[in-house]
Design an enzyme around this catalytic site. Structure first.
Site, PDB file in Angstrom:
ATOM      1  N   GLU A  47      -5.773   7.256   7.002  1.00 21.33           N
ATOM      2  CA  GLU A  47      -4.841   8.366   7.103  1.00 21.33           C
ATOM      3  C   GLU A  47      -5.497   9.567   6.424  1.00 21.33           C
ATOM      4  O   GLU A  47      -5.930   9.462   5.273  1.00 21.33           O
ATOM      5  CB  GLU A  47      -3.560   7.920   6.384  1.00 21.33           C
ATOM      6  CG  GLU A  47      -2.336   8.679   6.648  1.00 21.33           C
ATOM      7  CD  GLU A  47      -1.636   8.366   7.972  1.00 21.33           C
ATOM      8  OE1 GLU A  47      -1.985   7.430   8.706  1.00 21.33           O
ATOM      9  OE2 GLU A  47      -0.698   9.132   8.267  1.00 21.33           O
TER      10      GLU A  47
ATOM     11  N   LYS B  74       2.131   4.588   1.513  1.00 21.14           N
ATOM     12  CA  LYS B  74       2.247   5.069   2.896  1.00 21.14           C
ATOM     13  C   LYS B  74       1.977   6.570   2.875  1.00 21.14           C
ATOM     14  O   LYS B  74       2.784   7.347   2.392  1.00 21.14           O
ATOM     15  CB  LYS B  74       3.629   4.773   3.456  1.00 21.14           C
ATOM     16  CG  LYS B  74       3.753   5.108   4.942  1.00 21.14           C
ATOM     17  CD  LYS B  74       5.076   4.647   5.502  1.00 21.14           C
ATOM     18  CE  LYS B  74       5.119   4.719   7.026  1.00 21.14           C
ATOM     19  NZ  LYS B  74       4.759   5.999   7.580  1.00 21.14           N
TER      20      LYS B  74
ATOM     21  N   GLU C 192       0.829  -1.210   0.000  1.00 20.10           N
ATOM     22  CA  GLU C 192       0.000   0.000   0.000  1.00 20.10           C
ATOM     23  C   GLU C 192       0.855   1.249   0.000  1.00 20.10           C
ATOM     24  O   GLU C 192       1.994   1.236   0.460  1.00 20.10           O
ATOM     25  CB  GLU C 192      -0.869   0.033   1.270  1.00 20.10           C
ATOM     26  CG  GLU C 192      -1.791  -1.138   1.374  1.00 20.10           C
ATOM     27  CD  GLU C 192      -2.730  -1.023   2.549  1.00 20.10           C
ATOM     28  OE1 GLU C 192      -2.859   0.074   3.136  1.00 20.10           O
ATOM     29  OE2 GLU C 192      -3.326  -2.054   2.894  1.00 20.10           O
TER      30      GLU C 192
ATOM     31  N   PHE D  75      -7.150   2.176   5.566  1.00 19.39           N
ATOM     32  CA  PHE D  75      -6.225   1.052   5.410  1.00 19.39           C
ATOM     33  C   PHE D  75      -6.535  -0.138   6.307  1.00 19.39           C
ATOM     34  O   PHE D  75      -5.904  -1.169   6.212  1.00 19.39           O
ATOM     35  CB  PHE D  75      -4.762   1.493   5.560  1.00 19.39           C
ATOM     36  CG  PHE D  75      -4.422   2.180   6.857  1.00 19.39           C
ATOM     37  CD1 PHE D  75      -4.300   1.460   8.023  1.00 19.39           C
ATOM     38  CD2 PHE D  75      -4.196   3.552   6.890  1.00 19.39           C
ATOM     39  CE1 PHE D  75      -3.970   2.077   9.211  1.00 19.39           C
ATOM     40  CE2 PHE D  75      -3.865   4.191   8.074  1.00 19.39           C
ATOM     41  CZ  PHE D  75      -3.757   3.449   9.247  1.00 19.39           C
TER      42      PHE D  75
ATOM     43  N   LYS E 138       7.348  -1.193   6.907  1.00 19.18           N
ATOM     44  CA  LYS E 138       7.428   0.059   6.165  1.00 19.18           C
ATOM     45  C   LYS E 138       8.760   0.188   5.449  1.00 19.18           C
ATOM     46  O   LYS E 138       9.791  -0.254   5.929  1.00 19.18           O
ATOM     47  CB  LYS E 138       7.187   1.259   7.077  1.00 19.18           C
ATOM     48  CG  LYS E 138       8.109   1.362   8.253  1.00 19.18           C
ATOM     49  CD  LYS E 138       7.726   2.576   9.110  1.00 19.18           C
ATOM     50  CE  LYS E 138       8.490   2.557  10.412  1.00 19.18           C
ATOM     51  NZ  LYS E 138       8.130   3.642  11.304  1.00 19.18           N
TER      52      LYS E 138
ATOM     53  N   ARG F 265      -4.077   9.137  16.945  1.00 18.21           N
ATOM     54  CA  ARG F 265      -3.144   8.061  17.247  1.00 18.21           C
ATOM     55  C   ARG F 265      -2.890   7.937  18.750  1.00 18.21           C
ATOM     56  O   ARG F 265      -2.665   6.864  19.279  1.00 18.21           O
ATOM     57  CB  ARG F 265      -1.847   8.401  16.517  1.00 18.21           C
ATOM     58  CG  ARG F 265      -0.810   7.393  16.663  1.00 18.21           C
ATOM     59  CD  ARG F 265       0.491   7.950  16.182  1.00 18.21           C
ATOM     60  NE  ARG F 265       1.494   7.069  16.674  1.00 18.21           N
ATOM     61  CZ  ARG F 265       2.286   6.335  15.929  1.00 18.21           C
ATOM     62  NH1 ARG F 265       2.242   6.455  14.637  1.00 18.21           N
ATOM     63  NH2 ARG F 265       3.150   5.522  16.467  1.00 18.21           N
TER      64      ARG F 265
ATOM     65  N   ARG G  47       4.262  -3.573  17.589  1.00 18.40           N
ATOM     66  CA  ARG G  47       5.073  -3.381  16.393  1.00 18.40           C
ATOM     67  C   ARG G  47       5.468  -4.771  15.913  1.00 18.40           C
ATOM     68  O   ARG G  47       6.241  -5.457  16.560  1.00 18.40           O
ATOM     69  CB  ARG G  47       6.306  -2.535  16.739  1.00 18.40           C
ATOM     70  CG  ARG G  47       6.970  -1.905  15.536  1.00 18.40           C
ATOM     71  CD  ARG G  47       8.084  -0.947  15.913  1.00 18.40           C
ATOM     72  NE  ARG G  47       7.639   0.315  16.476  1.00 18.40           N
ATOM     73  CZ  ARG G  47       7.120   1.322  15.782  1.00 18.40           C
ATOM     74  NH1 ARG G  47       6.981   1.216  14.477  1.00 18.40           N
ATOM     75  NH2 ARG G  47       6.751   2.434  16.380  1.00 18.40           N
TER      76      ARG G  47
ATOM     77  N   ARG H  58      -3.202   9.932  11.365  1.00 17.46           N
ATOM     78  CA  ARG H  58      -3.877   8.655  11.526  1.00 17.46           C
ATOM     79  C   ARG H  58      -5.172   8.834  12.308  1.00 17.46           C
ATOM     80  O   ARG H  58      -5.161   9.396  13.395  1.00 17.46           O
ATOM     81  CB  ARG H  58      -2.941   7.703  12.278  1.00 17.46           C
ATOM     82  CG  ARG H  58      -3.488   6.314  12.418  1.00 17.46           C
ATOM     83  CD  ARG H  58      -2.415   5.408  12.990  1.00 17.46           C
ATOM     84  NE  ARG H  58      -2.871   4.033  13.039  1.00 17.46           N
ATOM     85  CZ  ARG H  58      -2.046   2.996  13.160  1.00 17.46           C
ATOM     86  NH1 ARG H  58      -0.748   3.191  13.253  1.00 17.46           N
ATOM     87  NH2 ARG H  58      -2.524   1.774  13.207  1.00 17.46           N
TER      88      ARG H  58
END
Ligand code: ATP
Length: 572
Positions: A300, A251, A249, A340, A420, A271, A414, A256
């Protein structure tokens, strides 16, 4: 009934310890004493809050008012309180000392239990309108009148937002598990429950009611989830080697947003999980019109100029909004939300569904003018991934996000479910989000702003310490310097933050509060900085410069020392 004196004694004990295991055991003993109607309150107080962040309820008493209350409760003058504070550097220590020597004997002293203290804190927080400061001072004075010197130390630190027991959320979760099961076996389901509602007090209460309920814990509208986070890799090939065929996708460098809808009610969370709906009336109206009765999705937000095929970063969008006014901007550069992920739909928790299935729903549901599915392609070759990456840069975006097709939504973690790849890799290894722990005065031209640089720390999640990683002297605009100086002056402290490990001292210490994004050339081994320190050598950023202030990130979300070390290894 859990007495606050017992709680304060445990807090005192915790401050003297630093090993996680020891702290977990001490806490577990305390949690065993708490009843179902006390555990939630106790957990919030330990976290230094009285309600989850998205409730908007904040204790936040200013130092000046705390000093008033300390003076009233101790019988000392305000000046005497201030003098002692200058010496101690901590109003908690000051109140403890002064109450030990209390001049007036309090008229009435009674033992306080945890619910009494919690309710008083709630009163202090929600007192509003005219005369509210007096009300707050009155409530705090009453609490201090009833408190022992040790209890007062923690009460004052709490209302100032400076409790900092050195006990992180993971330790609290471990301790709840140990208190109930005798070991950490329940940590995982507890942590998942916490990650999908971001409300540890609520999780603890539900768990005390029925420990089994934690395993069936479901996502619910208006209980925001902790955002899933992405790992980093440095080449397309590494990504394909790691997760194989994946969804790639764009970025987007926007803001966010986590959007919740139930019937006609809509809320949007940032966020940091703060409520944001009031800022985006246009987006709220569009969400209301969605066919789904109940939904939670993430996207986003940023402006897009279709004619020029250009995306604007969120900072730029907001800057233009301020300059040209929201309405004019909304026409010329309408705000889009690139969706997303989808986490909940009409009573069904989707977080455990594989990404591939969630993506199909997104594609079907978000085809509007404002709410659009993020651009995505299925990719199995590194060359193709590289092509899309280049395409994203050409459109003015930051890079791409590769998504593991089989992965669930990894709330609060994470993980390699998302990877990313950003344009800075290869040259500079990404950016680091650190917290400001101190600052230096300006020299030469900068003397005008009396502001010269910042000392930055990251978080060592192994031992719960903040560790310094850079001293930054450049990258600021004049406006940013002025703004920062003003902000930092308000949170100056006499001493270094308690949980900071440091070898160098700035001219002024500040309370760790503001997160900034730091760009740098590479990471080096350093004998000055303490990040990831082993055998007297730590890691540091080379040629660090300020990229931006990250108002959307809380101090809990700063880069960890482990991540800095991982970036160092990527560089090789
Ligand atoms: P960075 O500073 O690299 O943006 P971060 O520290 O803000 O990262 P990460 O979790 O590391 O957060 O990077 C993911 C961020 O990228 C998300 O928080 C989200 O805001 C943003 N993002 C942009 N486009 C997408 C997308 N298509 N899918 C998921 N996240 C996206």
């Amino acid at each position: 009934m859990l007495l606050f004196s017992d709680v304060a004694a445990v807090f005192d004990e915790l401050e003297k310890r630093s090993g996680r295991l020891e702290m977990t055991d001490i806490l577990a003993e305390l949690f065993k004493k708490a009843k179902g109607n006390e555990i939630g309150e106790l957990v919030y107080i330990m976290q230094g809050i009285i309600a989850p962040p998205y409730s908007g309820i904040d204790v936040g008493i200013g130092e000046r008012f705390a000093i008033d209350a300390i003076a009233a409760a101790s019988g000392y003058t305000k000046m005497q309180v201030e003098e002692n504070y200058k010496k101690s550097g901590d109003l908690g220590d000051t109140v403890e000392k002064l109450l030990e020597k209390r001049k007036q004997t309090a008229l009435f002293t009674s033992e306080m239990n945890i619910n009494y203290v919690y309710d008083a804190m709630m009163h202090i927080s929600i007192a509003g309108g005219t005369g509210s400061q007096e009300q707050k001072i009155k409530h705090l004075t009453e609490l201090l009148n009833n408190a022992s010197p040790l209890e007062a130390r923690f009460l004052v630190r709490f209302v100032l937002g400076r409790l900092r027991l050195g006990v992180g959320d993971p330790t609290i979760l471990d301790a709840i598990s140990v208190a109930h099961a005798g070991d950490k076996s329940l940590r995982e389901p507890l942590e998942r429950a916490y990650n999908v509602c971001a409300d540890m007090g609520y999780v603890a209460r539900e768990f005390y009611k029925d420990p089994k309920s934690i395993e069936k814990f479901k996502v619910q509208p208006f209980k925001p989830l902790m955002p899933a986070l992405a790992e980093r890799l440095s080449t397309p090939k590494e990504i394909i080697d790691k997760i194989g065929k994946c969804g790639v996708e764009m970025k987007y460098d926007g803001l966010r947003l986590q959007c919740h809808k139930k019937e006609n009610q809509v809320e949007i969370y940032s966020r940091k999980l703060e409520k944001m709906a009031h800022m985006f009336p246009d987006i709220v109206e569009t969400i209301k019109k969605l066919k789904a009765k109940e939904i939670i999705f993430e996207g986003e937000a940023l402006a897009y100029n279709a004619k020029k095929k250009r995306y604007y970063s969120f900072q730029e969008t907001m800057h233009r909004r301020r300059k040209h006014g929201i309405e004019a901007m909304a026409k010329e550069f309408p705000l889009n939300v690139f969706v997303f992920d989808i986490l909940y739909l009409n009573g069904k928790d989707l977080t455990n569904e594989p990404y591939k299935q969630r993506r199909e729903k997104i594609k079907k549901m978000f085809r509007g003018k404002i709410l659009k599915a993020s651009k995505s392609s299925l990719v199995s070759k590194a060359e193709k991934l590289d092509e899309i990456f280049e395409e994203s840069l050409a459109e003015g975006l930051e890079g791409i996000m590769a998504k593991d097709l089989a992965a669930p939504y990894t709330a609060g973690k994470r993980k390699f479910a998302w990877i990313k790849l950003k344009k800075s890799y290869g040259k500079a290894v990404d950016t680091v989000d650190g917290v400001i722990v101190g600052y230096y005065l300006g020299r030469g031209t900068r003397a005008e702003f009396e502001f010269g640089g910042l000392l930055i720390a990251v978080y060592n999640s192994d031992n719960g310490k903040l560790e310094t990683v850079a001293k930054i002297g450049s990258g600021f605009t004049e406006e940013e310097m002025r703004e920062l100086k003003e902000k930092l002056e308000k949170i100056k402290t006499e001493k270094a933050p308690k949980n900071l490990d440091y070898n160098i001292e700035p001219e002024f210490w500040v309370e760790p509060k503001y997160v900034i994004e730091v760009a740098f050339d590479d990471i080096t081994i350093s004998s000055i900085h303490t990040c990831g320190k082993k055998n007297e050598k730590g890691y540091a950023l080379r040629f660090p410069r300020m990229a931006k202030i990250r108002e959307d990130k809380s101090i809990k979300e700063i880069t960890t020392s482990e991540e800095v070390i991982a970036m160092f290894n990527l560089q090789k």
